[in-house]
Every structure is written in structure tokens, then in C-alpha cells.
Design a protein around this motif. Structure first.
Motif, PDB file in Angstrom:
ATOM      1  N   LEU A  38       0.831  -1.263  -0.045  1.00  0.00           N
ATOM      2  CA  LEU A  38       0.039  -0.074  -0.040  1.00  0.00           C
ATOM      3  C   LEU A  38       0.789   1.119  -0.018  1.00  0.00           C
ATOM      4  O   LEU A  38       1.919   1.412   0.763  1.00  0.00           O
ATOM      5  CB  LEU A  38      -0.893   0.088   1.116  1.00  0.00           C
ATOM      6  N   THR A  39       0.538   2.089  -0.966  1.00  0.00           N
ATOM      7  CA  THR A  39       1.283   3.312  -0.669  1.00  0.00           C
ATOM      8  C   THR A  39       0.235   4.631  -0.726  1.00  0.00           C
ATOM      9  O   THR A  39      -0.883   4.413  -1.142  1.00  0.00           O
ATOM     10  CB  THR A  39       1.794   3.707  -2.464  1.00  0.00           C
ATOM     11  N   LEU A  40       0.503   5.402   0.234  1.00  0.00           N
ATOM     12  CA  LEU A  40      -0.375   6.715   0.720  1.00  0.00           C
ATOM     13  C   LEU A  40       0.298   7.831   0.177  1.00  0.00           C
ATOM     14  O   LEU A  40       1.628   8.003   0.477  1.00  0.00           O
ATOM     15  CB  LEU A  40      -0.617   6.621   2.066  1.00  0.00           C
ATOM     16  N   PHE A  41      -0.298   8.776  -0.487  1.00  0.00           N
ATOM     17  CA  PHE A  41       0.268   9.955  -0.987  1.00  0.00           C
ATOM     18  C   PHE A  41      -0.845  11.061  -0.264  1.00  0.00           C
ATOM     19  O   PHE A  41      -1.693  11.122  -0.856  1.00  0.00           O
ATOM     20  CB  PHE A  41       0.455  10.094  -2.310  1.00  0.00           C
ATOM     21  N   CYS A  42      -0.124  11.948   0.411  1.00  0.00           N
ATOM     22  CA  CYS A  42      -0.666  13.253   0.788  1.00  0.00           C
ATOM     23  C   CYS A  42      -0.756  14.340  -0.278  1.00  0.00           C
ATOM     24  O   CYS A  42       0.536  14.728  -0.544  1.00  0.00           O
ATOM     25  CB  CYS A  42      -0.115  13.900   2.113  1.00  0.00           C
ATOM     26  N   ARG A  43      -1.765  14.955  -0.711  1.00  0.00           N
ATOM     27  CA  ARG A  43      -1.688  15.644  -1.773  1.00  0.00           C
ATOM     28  C   ARG A  43      -1.657  17.105  -1.444  1.00  0.00           C
ATOM     29  O   ARG A  43      -2.390  17.949  -1.855  1.00  0.00           O
ATOM     30  CB  ARG A  43      -3.006  15.487  -2.511  1.00  0.00           C
ATOM     31  N   HIS A  44      -0.919  17.481  -0.512  1.00  0.00           N
ATOM     32  CA  HIS A  44      -0.650  18.830   0.133  1.00  0.00           C
ATOM     33  C   HIS A  44       0.773  19.210   0.253  1.00  0.00           C
ATOM     34  O   HIS A  44       1.426  18.346   0.506  1.00  0.00           O
ATOM     35  CB  HIS A  44      -1.757  19.137   1.133  1.00  0.00           C
ATOM     36  N   THR A  45       1.064  20.593   0.460  1.00  0.00           N
ATOM     37  CA  THR A  45       2.328  20.982   0.664  1.00  0.00           C
ATOM     38  C   THR A  45       2.262  21.407   2.425  1.00  0.00           C
ATOM     39  O   THR A  45       3.509  21.846   2.605  1.00  0.00           O
ATOM     40  CB  THR A  45       2.945  22.273  -0.052  1.00  0.00           C
ATOM     41  N   SER A  46       1.122  21.399   2.883  1.00  0.00           N
ATOM     42  CA  SER A  46       1.479  22.053   4.650  1.00  0.00           C
ATOM     43  C   SER A  46       0.753  20.923   5.249  1.00  0.00           C
ATOM     44  O   SER A  46       0.308  21.234   6.402  1.00  0.00           O
ATOM     45  CB  SER A  46       0.611  23.090   4.326  1.00  0.00           C
ATOM     46  N   ALA A  47       0.723  19.568   4.684  1.00  0.00           N
ATOM     47  CA  ALA A  47       0.167  18.365   5.938  1.00  0.00           C
ATOM     48  C   ALA A  47       1.088  17.322   5.280  1.00  0.00           C
ATOM     49  O   ALA A  47       1.575  17.375   4.174  1.00  0.00           O
ATOM     50  CB  ALA A  47      -1.054  18.277   5.493  1.00  0.00           C
ATOM     51  N   SER A  48       1.285  16.193   6.021  1.00  0.00           N
ATOM     52  CA  SER A  48       2.032  15.124   5.780  1.00  0.00           C
ATOM     53  C   SER A  48       1.671  13.948   6.404  1.00  0.00           C
ATOM     54  O   SER A  48       0.597  13.828   6.948  1.00  0.00           O
ATOM     55  CB  SER A  48       3.568  15.615   6.460  1.00  0.00           C
ATOM     56  N   LEU A  49       2.318  12.768   6.120  1.00  0.00           N
ATOM     57  CA  LEU A  49       1.823  11.448   6.642  1.00  0.00           C
ATOM     58  C   LEU A  49       3.022  11.088   7.457  1.00  0.00           C
ATOM     59  O   LEU A  49       4.123  11.033   7.200  1.00  0.00           O
ATOM     60  CB  LEU A  49       1.663  10.636   5.417  1.00  0.00           C
ATOM     61  N   ILE A  50       2.652  10.298   8.647  1.00  0.00           N
ATOM     62  CA  ILE A  50       3.725   9.713   9.520  1.00  0.00           C
ATOM     63  C   ILE A  50       3.166   8.466  10.094  1.00  0.00           C
ATOM     64  O   ILE A  50       1.634   8.171  10.211  1.00  0.00           O
ATOM     65  CB  ILE A  50       4.251  10.569  10.547  1.00  0.00           C
ATOM     66  N   ILE A  51       3.835   7.577  10.475  1.00  0.00           N
ATOM     67  CA  ILE A  51       3.675   6.421  11.297  1.00  0.00           C
ATOM     68  C   ILE A  51       4.241   6.635  12.648  1.00  0.00           C
ATOM     69  O   ILE A  51       5.239   6.775  12.923  1.00  0.00           O
ATOM     70  CB  ILE A  51       4.152   4.989  10.619  1.00  0.00           C
ATOM     71  N   GLN A  52       3.373   6.593  13.678  1.00  0.00           N
ATOM     72  CA  GLN A  52       3.832   6.827  14.776  1.00  0.00           C
ATOM     73  C   GLN A  52       2.996   5.991  16.019  1.00  0.00           C
ATOM     74  O   GLN A  52       1.808   5.543  15.623  1.00  0.00           O
ATOM     75  CB  GLN A  52       3.602   8.299  15.027  1.00  0.00           C
ATOM     76  N   GLU A  53       3.383   6.011  17.109  1.00  0.00           N
ATOM     77  CA  GLU A  53       2.880   5.424  18.188  1.00  0.00           C
ATOM     78  C   GLU A  53       1.470   6.019  18.233  1.00  0.00           C
ATOM     79  O   GLU A  53       1.125   7.070  18.484  1.00  0.00           O
ATOM     80  CB  GLU A  53       3.538   5.570  19.759  1.00  0.00           C
ATOM     81  N   ASN A  54       0.530   4.711  18.546  1.00  0.00           N
ATOM     82  CA  ASN A  54      -0.765   5.322  18.591  1.00  0.00           C
ATOM     83  C   ASN A  54      -1.513   4.881  20.166  1.00  0.00           C
ATOM     84  O   ASN A  54      -2.621   4.887  20.327  1.00  0.00           O
ATOM     85  CB  ASN A  54      -1.977   4.620  17.763  1.00  0.00           C
ATOM     86  N   ALA A  55      -0.579   4.640  21.108  1.00  0.00           N
ATOM     87  CA  ALA A  55      -1.156   4.295  22.448  1.00  0.00           C
ATOM     88  C   ALA A  55      -0.817   5.593  23.471  1.00  0.00           C
ATOM     89  O   ALA A  55      -1.965   5.799  24.180  1.00  0.00           O
ATOM     90  CB  ALA A  55      -0.214   3.408  23.013  1.00  0.00           C
ATOM     91  N   ALA A  56       0.273   6.046  23.701  1.00  0.00           N
ATOM     92  CA  ALA A  56       0.320   7.257  24.713  1.00  0.00           C
ATOM     93  C   ALA A  56      -0.037   8.681  23.827  1.00  0.00           C
ATOM     94  O   ALA A  56       0.798   9.129  23.234  1.00  0.00           O
ATOM     95  CB  ALA A  56       1.644   7.213  24.975  1.00  0.00           C
ATOM     96  N   ALA A  57      -0.938   9.313  24.452  1.00  0.00           N
ATOM     97  CA  ALA A  57      -1.331  10.658  23.997  1.00  0.00           C
ATOM     98  C   ALA A  57      -0.287  11.790  23.883  1.00  0.00           C
ATOM     99  O   ALA A  57      -0.130  12.649  23.307  1.00  0.00           O
ATOM    100  CB  ALA A  57      -2.523  11.169  24.612  1.00  0.00           C
TER     101      ALA A  57
END
Length: 139
Positions: A38-57
Motif C-alpha cells: 500500500l502506498t499513501l500519498f498526501c496531496r498537500h504541501t502543508s500537511a504530511s503523513l507519518i507512522i507513529q505510536e498510537n497508544a500514549a497521547a
């Protein structure tokens, strides 16, 4: 090999991380592929994509604080401010984090780790509707 693609629209509440793992995972399941990429592509120049921890706020809080330090909203530092003082810092934060991700598909599921989530990282203060292109190739 099969291919599938779609556009995922994401409404943000302004600067911050919006988890999109469930929406992405649901679309992946609907494609009924077992193995692939799967490829994900954000179509904007002022927002991005990350993979990060989803447990601790606190992780999200610390990420926002870190980016505020390395790309501050300071009109004295930037020439570009066409859309306000958060405009150029948003572009810099996007450069640092990136607009595309690749996630393997194994056994019909995204091969994310236990605490990993996929996030759209909104770098502007105002809410926006962002679009993320999803493309999967596999079988």
C-alpha cells in the motif's frame, strides 16, 4: 497482480495529528488482497503523513512541541507568508516528515507494529479537508 486506488478525504481540526489507520485498514480489507504493498500519498504541501505510536497521547503532544521548536511560527525568519504566519513553517514541517508512506500487506492486513498508527499530520492552525491518495498493488 491486481491494483486498486482511491482518495481518502480527511477533515482536520487544525494543527495536530489525525489518525487514519482505521479508515485506511477498512479500505484495504475491502480490496480482498492477501499480499502486496500500500502506498499513501498526501496531496498537500502543508500537511504530511507519518507512522507513529498510537497508544500514549503524550507522544502527540511531544511531537507538536518538537516541530514548534524546529520550525517556529516567527514572521522575522521567513519571507514567505502568503497565507499567514503558519504558512512557511507548515511547508518546512511537511518537508521534514514527508508526503508518502509505503506499508506492506501481509496475510490481508497492514503489517503495522503493535503500537503503530498512520497519521495525517496537519501543520496549519485552521481546520482543513485534506486528501490522501491510496494505491495498493498485490494479489
Amino acid at each position: 497482480m491486481r491494483q486498486a486506488s482511491t482518495i481518502l478525504n480527511v477533515d482536520t481540526r487544525g494543527q495536530g495529528l489525525t489518525e487514519i489507520t482505521r479508515a485506511v485498514g477498512a479500505w484495504v480489507r475491502d480490496q480482498a488482497m492477501e499480499e502486496g504493498l500500500l502506498t499513501l500519498f498526501c496531496r498537500h504541501t502543508s500537511a504530511s503523513l507519518i507512522i507513529q505510536e498510537n497508544a500514549a497521547a503524550e507522544v502527540k503532544t511531544d511531537i507538536l512541541a518538537y516541530f514548534a521548536r524546529i520550525a517556529p511560527e516567527d514572521a522575522r525568519v521567513y519571507a514567505h507568508d502568503d497565507e499567514g504566519p503558519d504558512d512557511m513553517p507548515a511547508h518546512l514541517r511537511t518537508i521534514l516528515t514527508g508526503v508518502n508512506l509505503s506499508v506492506p500487506l501481509i496475510g490481508g492486513r497492514l503489517a503495522l507494529g503493535t503500537w503503530q498508527g498512520i497519521y495525517l499530520f496537519e501543520h496549519r492552525r485552521a481546520p482543513h479537508r485534506r486528501s490522501v491518495a491510496l494505491h495498493m498493488i498485490g494479489e
